[in-house]
Motif scaffolding. Structure first.
Motif, PDB file in Angstrom:
ATOM      1  N   ASP A  37       0.750  -1.589   0.304  1.00  0.00           N
ATOM      2  CA  ASP A  37      -0.137  -0.009  -0.026  1.00  0.00           C
ATOM      3  C   ASP A  37       0.793   1.347  -0.075  1.00  0.00           C
ATOM      4  O   ASP A  37       0.581   2.094   0.890  1.00  0.00           O
ATOM      5  CB  ASP A  37      -0.909   0.047   1.227  1.00  0.00           C
ATOM      6  N   PRO A  38       1.828   1.424  -0.991  1.00  0.00           N
ATOM      7  CA  PRO A  38       2.474   2.628  -0.833  1.00  0.00           C
ATOM      8  C   PRO A  38       1.528   3.795  -0.967  1.00  0.00           C
ATOM      9  O   PRO A  38       0.644   4.153  -1.902  1.00  0.00           O
ATOM     10  CB  PRO A  38       3.420   2.607  -2.362  1.00  0.00           C
ATOM     11  N   ALA A  49      10.814   6.096  -2.696  1.00  0.00           N
ATOM     12  CA  ALA A  49      11.540   5.485  -3.613  1.00  0.00           C
ATOM     13  C   ALA A  49      12.985   5.794  -3.313  1.00  0.00           C
ATOM     14  O   ALA A  49      14.034   4.878  -3.371  1.00  0.00           O
ATOM     15  CB  ALA A  49      11.179   5.665  -5.028  1.00  0.00           C
ATOM     16  N   GLY A  50      12.930   7.215  -3.024  1.00  0.00           N
ATOM     17  CA  GLY A  50      14.647   7.508  -2.912  1.00  0.00           C
ATOM     18  C   GLY A  50      15.070   6.966  -1.491  1.00  0.00           C
ATOM     19  O   GLY A  50      16.356   6.495  -1.470  1.00  0.00           O
ATOM     20  N   ARG A  58      15.256  -2.237  -3.579  1.00  0.00           N
ATOM     21  CA  ARG A  58      14.388  -2.126  -4.766  1.00  0.00           C
ATOM     22  C   ARG A  58      13.241  -3.075  -4.675  1.00  0.00           C
ATOM     23  O   ARG A  58      13.337  -4.250  -4.160  1.00  0.00           O
ATOM     24  CB  ARG A  58      15.042  -2.350  -6.074  1.00  0.00           C
ATOM     25  N   PRO A  59      11.902  -2.414  -4.813  1.00  0.00           N
ATOM     26  CA  PRO A  59      10.897  -3.003  -4.690  1.00  0.00           C
ATOM     27  C   PRO A  59      10.871  -4.468  -5.754  1.00  0.00           C
ATOM     28  O   PRO A  59      10.982  -4.426  -6.930  1.00  0.00           O
ATOM     29  CB  PRO A  59       9.696  -2.138  -5.297  1.00  0.00           C
ATOM     30  N   ALA A  60      10.646  -5.646  -4.962  1.00  0.00           N
ATOM     31  CA  ALA A  60      10.634  -7.042  -5.753  1.00  0.00           C
ATOM     32  C   ALA A  60       9.103  -7.461  -6.206  1.00  0.00           C
ATOM     33  O   ALA A  60       8.852  -8.091  -6.748  1.00  0.00           O
ATOM     34  CB  ALA A  60      11.305  -7.999  -4.988  1.00  0.00           C
ATOM     35  N   ALA A  61       8.256  -6.847  -4.909  1.00  0.00           N
ATOM     36  CA  ALA A  61       6.648  -7.221  -5.379  1.00  0.00           C
ATOM     37  C   ALA A  61       6.055  -6.185  -4.411  1.00  0.00           C
ATOM     38  O   ALA A  61       6.471  -5.530  -3.586  1.00  0.00           O
ATOM     39  CB  ALA A  61       6.556  -8.502  -4.659  1.00  0.00           C
ATOM     40  N   GLY A  62       4.692  -5.680  -5.011  1.00  0.00           N
ATOM     41  CA  GLY A  62       3.883  -5.183  -4.178  1.00  0.00           C
ATOM     42  C   GLY A  62       2.629  -5.801  -3.937  1.00  0.00           C
ATOM     43  O   GLY A  62       2.315  -6.725  -4.758  1.00  0.00           O
ATOM     44  N   TRP A  63       1.963  -5.350  -2.955  1.00  0.00           N
ATOM     45  CA  TRP A  63       0.583  -5.757  -2.615  1.00  0.00           C
ATOM     46  C   TRP A  63      -0.366  -4.673  -2.243  1.00  0.00           C
ATOM     47  O   TRP A  63      -0.040  -3.721  -1.304  1.00  0.00           O
ATOM     48  CB  TRP A  63       0.781  -6.577  -1.165  1.00  0.00           C
ATOM     49  N   SER A  64      -1.455  -4.678  -2.825  1.00  0.00           N
ATOM     50  CA  SER A  64      -2.718  -3.789  -2.408  1.00  0.00           C
ATOM     51  C   SER A  64      -3.587  -4.546  -1.541  1.00  0.00           C
ATOM     52  O   SER A  64      -4.137  -5.478  -2.087  1.00  0.00           O
ATOM     53  CB  SER A  64      -3.262  -3.308  -3.613  1.00  0.00           C
ATOM     54  N   LEU A  78       9.210   3.517  -8.234  1.00  0.00           N
ATOM     55  CA  LEU A  78       9.425   2.166  -7.711  1.00  0.00           C
ATOM     56  C   LEU A  78       9.603   0.991  -8.589  1.00  0.00           C
ATOM     57  O   LEU A  78       9.759   0.029  -7.925  1.00  0.00           O
ATOM     58  CB  LEU A  78       8.038   2.097  -6.783  1.00  0.00           C
ATOM     59  N   GLY A  79       9.816   1.406  -9.796  1.00  0.00           N
ATOM     60  CA  GLY A  79       9.992   0.235 -10.595  1.00  0.00           C
ATOM     61  C   GLY A  79       8.979  -0.695 -11.096  1.00  0.00           C
ATOM     62  O   GLY A  79       7.668  -0.294 -10.852  1.00  0.00           O
TER      63      GLY A  79
END
Ligand SMILES: [Zn+2]
Length: 257
Positions: A37-38, A49-50, A58-64, A78-79
């Motif tokens: 949840d960024p 991200a910075g 570095r983000p390898a996966a995201g989850w909402s 965030l890539g």
């Protein structure tokens, strides 16, 4: 300015200027991290991200956790890691895309709308990634396919829009059984063994005792509104934001029908 705070080994939380919204980062192996949840503003996501880059992550996966606009954001910086959500959350993210984009334009202008809600359906017991086990607890109640994340290694429960210290339970009143769904979800979270800290989608990190206190408040609130009684909830005061008081009044009216 440093936004991320380590709440447990390898688990970091940042809090947005918008509605006390949290972002959770789980540190994985070989420089990867899981971003849950960024949130929320363009500047905050750029800062996130910075900060991750400065930490060598570095983000390898995201989850909402769920398909509401403030939980499906992302930024180019965030890539292009895969971003996941539960299957019924994906359905809602697609069918209510216009409303989601409206919310972003209104409250967090400037985001690349192409990236909003671009999620992959994940029907699994845990997030597939090269890092600490991130178990999924998918339920309805606040929104279809709401997916909390439990990290058994650190005892952290990332609860999405449940278990807040500043918000009453917010029901999905278009569902067939809003109250039953919410109670079922809440009790699933309550019965998770080994929770040592809870991170609500909006609010403050709490320990196990605080989680029990919030669940107690949630049960009392739901019992009161469902019975048509006034809900004397400490999270609902004259100082509460207008939208929260409006949501409460709508829930009261829902049960009075
Ligand atoms: Zn929500």
């Amino acid at each position: 300015m440093r936004a991320l705070t380590e709440i447990a080994p390898g688990v970091l939380v940042a809090t947005s200027s918008y509605d006390v919204t949290t972002t959770t980062v789980v540190v994985g192996s070989s420089g990867g991290c899981l971003v849950i949840d960024p949130a929320v503003t363009v500047a905050e996501l750029t800062g996130l991200a910075g900060e991750l880059a400065a930490m060598g992550l570095r983000p390898a996966a995201g989850w909402s956790t769920h398909p509401h606009w403030d939980h499906v954001l992302w930024s180019r910086e965030l890539g292009d890691a895969p971003r996941y959500a539960a299957p019924s959350a994906i359905t809602v993210a697609q069918t209510s895309r216009d409303g989601i984009l409206d919310g972003v334009r209104r409250a967090a202008p400037g985001h690349d709308l192409e990236l909003v809600g671009r999620l992959r359906s994940l029907d699994a017991a845990a997030i597939p990634w090269d890092g600490p086990e991130a178990r999924l607890v998918v339920h309805d109640g606040h929104a279809p396919g709401h997916g909390a994340v439990f990290l058994p290694g650190s005892g952290v429960l990332v609860a999405g829009d449940m278990c807040s210290d500043i918000e009453i339970p917010l029901l999905d009143t278009v569902a067939a059984d809003p109250l039953g769904d919410y109670r079922t979800g809440m009790e699933r979270l309550a019965s998770l063994p080994g929770v040592r800290q809870v991170v609500p989608g909006h609010g403050h990190v709490g320990d196990a005792g605080e989680l029990r206190r919030r669940l107690g408040l949630d049960r009392a609130y739901l019992d009161a509104v469902a019975a048509g009684k006034p809900a004397a909830d400490p999270r609902l005061t004259a100082a509460s934001p207008q939208w929260l008081r409006t949501a409460h009044e709508q829930q009261v009216r829902y049960f009075q029908r």
